[in-house]
Design an enzyme around this catalytic site. Structure first.
Site, PDB file in Angstrom:
ATOM      1  N   HIS A  20      14.695 -42.285 -26.797  1.00  0.00           N
ATOM      2  CA  HIS A  20      15.120 -43.185 -27.876  1.00  0.00           C
ATOM      3  C   HIS A  20      14.520 -44.576 -27.795  1.00  0.00           C
ATOM      4  CE1 HIS A  20      17.881 -44.674 -24.818  1.00  0.00           C
ATOM      5  NE2 HIS A  20      17.977 -45.754 -25.543  1.00  0.00           N
TER       6      HIS A  20
HETATM    7  C1  UD1 Z   1      20.891 -49.343 -28.013  1.00  0.00           C
HETATM    8  C2  UD1 Z   1      20.479 -50.303 -26.908  1.00  0.00           C
HETATM    9  C3  UD1 Z   1      19.748 -49.527 -25.819  1.00  0.00           C
HETATM   10  C4  UD1 Z   1      20.562 -48.336 -25.341  1.00  0.00           C
HETATM   11  C5  UD1 Z   1      20.896 -47.469 -26.542  1.00  0.00           C
HETATM   12  C6  UD1 Z   1      21.708 -46.261 -26.133  1.00  0.00           C
HETATM   13  C7  UD1 Z   1      19.973 -52.598 -27.646  1.00  0.00           C
HETATM   14  C8  UD1 Z   1      18.886 -53.590 -27.858  1.00  0.00           C
HETATM   15  N1  UD1 Z   1      19.581 -51.333 -27.392  1.00  0.00           N
HETATM   16  O1  UD1 Z   1      19.691 -48.874 -28.617  1.00  0.00           O
HETATM   17  O2  UD1 Z   1      19.527 -50.384 -24.717  1.00  0.00           O
HETATM   18  O3  UD1 Z   1      19.824 -47.607 -24.400  1.00  0.00           O
HETATM   19  O4  UD1 Z   1      21.642 -48.270 -27.472  1.00  0.00           O
HETATM   20  O5  UD1 Z   1      22.016 -45.449 -27.196  1.00  0.00           O
HETATM   21  O6  UD1 Z   1      21.122 -52.961 -27.696  1.00  0.00           O
HETATM   22  N2  UD1 Z   1      22.508 -45.565 -35.270  1.00  0.00           N
HETATM   23  C9  UD1 Z   1      23.319 -44.633 -35.847  1.00  0.00           C
HETATM   24  N3  UD1 Z   1      24.601 -44.529 -35.392  1.00  0.00           N
HETATM   25  C10 UD1 Z   1      25.089 -45.305 -34.402  1.00  0.00           C
HETATM   26  C11 UD1 Z   1      24.250 -46.253 -33.820  1.00  0.00           C
HETATM   27  C12 UD1 Z   1      22.962 -46.379 -34.251  1.00  0.00           C
HETATM   28  O7  UD1 Z   1      22.925 -43.908 -36.749  1.00  0.00           O
HETATM   29  O8  UD1 Z   1      26.263 -45.147 -34.036  1.00  0.00           O
HETATM   30  C13 UD1 Z   1      21.115 -45.694 -35.722  1.00  0.00           C
HETATM   31  C14 UD1 Z   1      20.921 -46.860 -36.651  1.00  0.00           C
HETATM   32  O9  UD1 Z   1      20.118 -46.475 -37.699  1.00  0.00           O
HETATM   33  C15 UD1 Z   1      20.209 -47.883 -35.825  1.00  0.00           C
HETATM   34  C16 UD1 Z   1      19.482 -47.039 -34.782  1.00  0.00           C
HETATM   35  O10 UD1 Z   1      20.277 -45.884 -34.605  1.00  0.00           O
HETATM   36  O11 UD1 Z   1      19.319 -48.655 -36.584  1.00  0.00           O
HETATM   37  C17 UD1 Z   1      19.334 -47.763 -33.494  1.00  0.00           C
HETATM   38  O12 UD1 Z   1      20.601 -48.300 -33.061  1.00  0.00           O
HETATM   39  P1  UD1 Z   1      20.674 -49.714 -32.303  1.00  0.00           P
HETATM   40  O13 UD1 Z   1      22.072 -50.041 -31.964  1.00  0.00           O
HETATM   41  O14 UD1 Z   1      19.873 -50.713 -33.051  1.00  0.00           O
HETATM   42  O15 UD1 Z   1      19.874 -49.474 -30.958  1.00  0.00           O
HETATM   43  P2  UD1 Z   1      19.710 -48.197 -30.050  1.00  0.00           P
HETATM   44  O16 UD1 Z   1      18.355 -47.633 -30.272  1.00  0.00           O
HETATM   45  O17 UD1 Z   1      20.873 -47.265 -30.171  1.00  0.00           O
END
Ligand code: UD1
Length: 369
Positions: A208
């Site tokens: 991811h």
């Molecule tokens: C975040 C953390 C990362 C961690 C990861 C674990 C930061 C900078 N990054 O990254 O260190 O390893 O979590 O999972 O804080 N989304 C969903 N549902 C959710 C959450 C996210 O669909 O419940 C999608 C959204 O479209 C979002 C994307 O996933 O834009 C990324 O989520 P985000 O919270 O920005 O960062 P992660 O890649 O999850």
């Protein structure tokens, strides 16, 4: 006097770090009120709620519901939402964990209100500033008051950066506390049988990191190599929402056909699969630690790690996400080469108890006995 301590969770890897803290503070319930604030950085049930259930954590006292966005939007929204919570609840200490956007956002909000901040999993450094998490780590440690550290490299990094030595505590790893808590449930879980795979005949893959999944060329290459791996091992691939979205956006869905793609798993389901995997292929932070504890070989698709002890003592090996390096590592595994490891010091299931004692004694100046 009852002191009030807030621990912040936001994203999936945070829950495992805070659940054991909540249990450890429960011992001192007459002296410390421990409240969990959930920023809502992760909000899908499968990225959040199931972890609370698996870890037997109470509902958060406060849910900020900030959701996704750019880094600036997400960080700013968390700060805007967390400030009134601090003003209303007036905690004596805010505990932040790990390296996600919720970590830096809440640390910055609290210190500016004059509230002391403790950072759990402090001092880890990948020395790669293109990783958003590295910026979060550096910035959080620059402003935190107390540092709870999982491995000796963290102590060295903090000292070099000028953190006061008397505020740095090597306590072990709360992630391993949670792993030990969940292990009996994981051992009894039927997910492997349900998926119809035999022990050691499959590989668990998680991807991811923006550096691996946000670049269409890199992602295509990785998926192609996973398809090669699928010729000799079943590839179980619980896909993070970010990865799923990237695969669709870049039109790479057909490359998933040889893989066994799963939705994001619960903590216990994931552990259950890792326990009997032949090896794990990942770009996660915490999984490097879990596999080291469990003695399962781990190929980490990154050029650096903020958790060097998992390579020095554990079963982890860093493999740059380049085709030749990855194919060579997989060839060695196919030929039966397996890295043996040992468990790092203090990764014994009692880190949160150590943290709670130190919080009472040093941060809150309360009697421990
Ligand atoms: C975040 C953390 C990362 C961690 C990861 C674990 C930061 C900078 N990054 O990254 O260190 O390893 O979590 O999972 O804080 N989304 C969903 N549902 C959710 C959450 C996210 O669909 O419940 C999608 C959204 O479209 C979002 C994307 O996933 O834009 C990324 O989520 P985000 O919270 O920005 O960062 P992660 O890649 O999850």
């Amino acid at each position: 006097m009852t002191a009030r301590v807030i621990s912040v969770v936001g994203a999936r890897p945070n829950y495992m770090k805070v659940a054991p803290l909540h249990r450890a503070f429960a011992r001192y319930a007459d002296r410390v009120e421990h409240l969990i604030v959930h920023t809502g950085q992760h909000y899908d049930a499968e990225m959040s709620d199931v972890f609370f259930a698996d870890l037997e954590m109470p509902e958060p006292a406060v849910f900020l519901g900030v959701g996704s966005g750019t880094h600036a939007q997400q960080t700013a929204r968390i700060m805007l939402a967390f400030e009134p919570v601090c003003l209303e609840l007036r905690p004596h200490l805010v505990i932040v964990v790990g390296d996600v956007n919720s970590t830096i956002a809440c640390a910055l909000t609290a210190v500016k209100l004059g509230i002391p901040v403790a950072h759990v999993e402090a001092g880890l450094r990948s020395f790669d500033r293109t990783m958003p998490e590295e910026i979060n780590r550096i910035a959080t440690d620059a402003i935190a008051d107390y540092f709870f550290v999982t491995e000796p490299s963290g102590v060295e990094n903090l000292r070099r950066e000028g953190a006061p030595p008397e505020r740095i505590f090597l306590v072990g790893n709360t992630m391993i506390d949670s792993l030990l808590f969940a292990l009996p449930k994981a051992r009894a879980h039927p997910i492997r049988e349900r998926l119809g795979v035999a022990p050691r005949q499959y590989v668990v893959v998680t991807l991811h990191r923006p550096s691996n999944v946000d670049d269409p060329v890199r992602l295509r290459l990785l998926l192609e190599i996973l398809a090669e791996l699928a010729q000799w091992r079943t590839v179980l691939f619980p896909a993070h929402p970010r990865t799923r979205q990237a695969v669709e956006r870049f039109g790479l869905s057909p490359l998933l056909a040889p893989l066994h793609v799963l939705p994001p798993l619960s903590y216990v389901e994931f552990l259950a699969l890792v326990l009997e995997a032949d090896f794990v292929l990942t770009d996660s932070g915490g999984i490097q630690e879990e596999t080291t504890y469990l003695g399962i070989p781990c190929v980490t698709l990154r050029t650096s790690t903020e958790r060097p002890i998992t390579c020095q003592l554990g079963t982890n090996q860093l493999v740059p996400p380049e085709p030749e390096a990855l194919r060579a590592a997989l060839r060695a595994l196919r030929q039966g080469e397996r890295k043996q490891g040992t468990v790092p010091p203090l990764w014994d299931g009692h880190a949160a108890e150590r943290i709670a004692r130190i919080v009472l004694e040093h941060c809150l100046r309360l009697p421990v006995e």
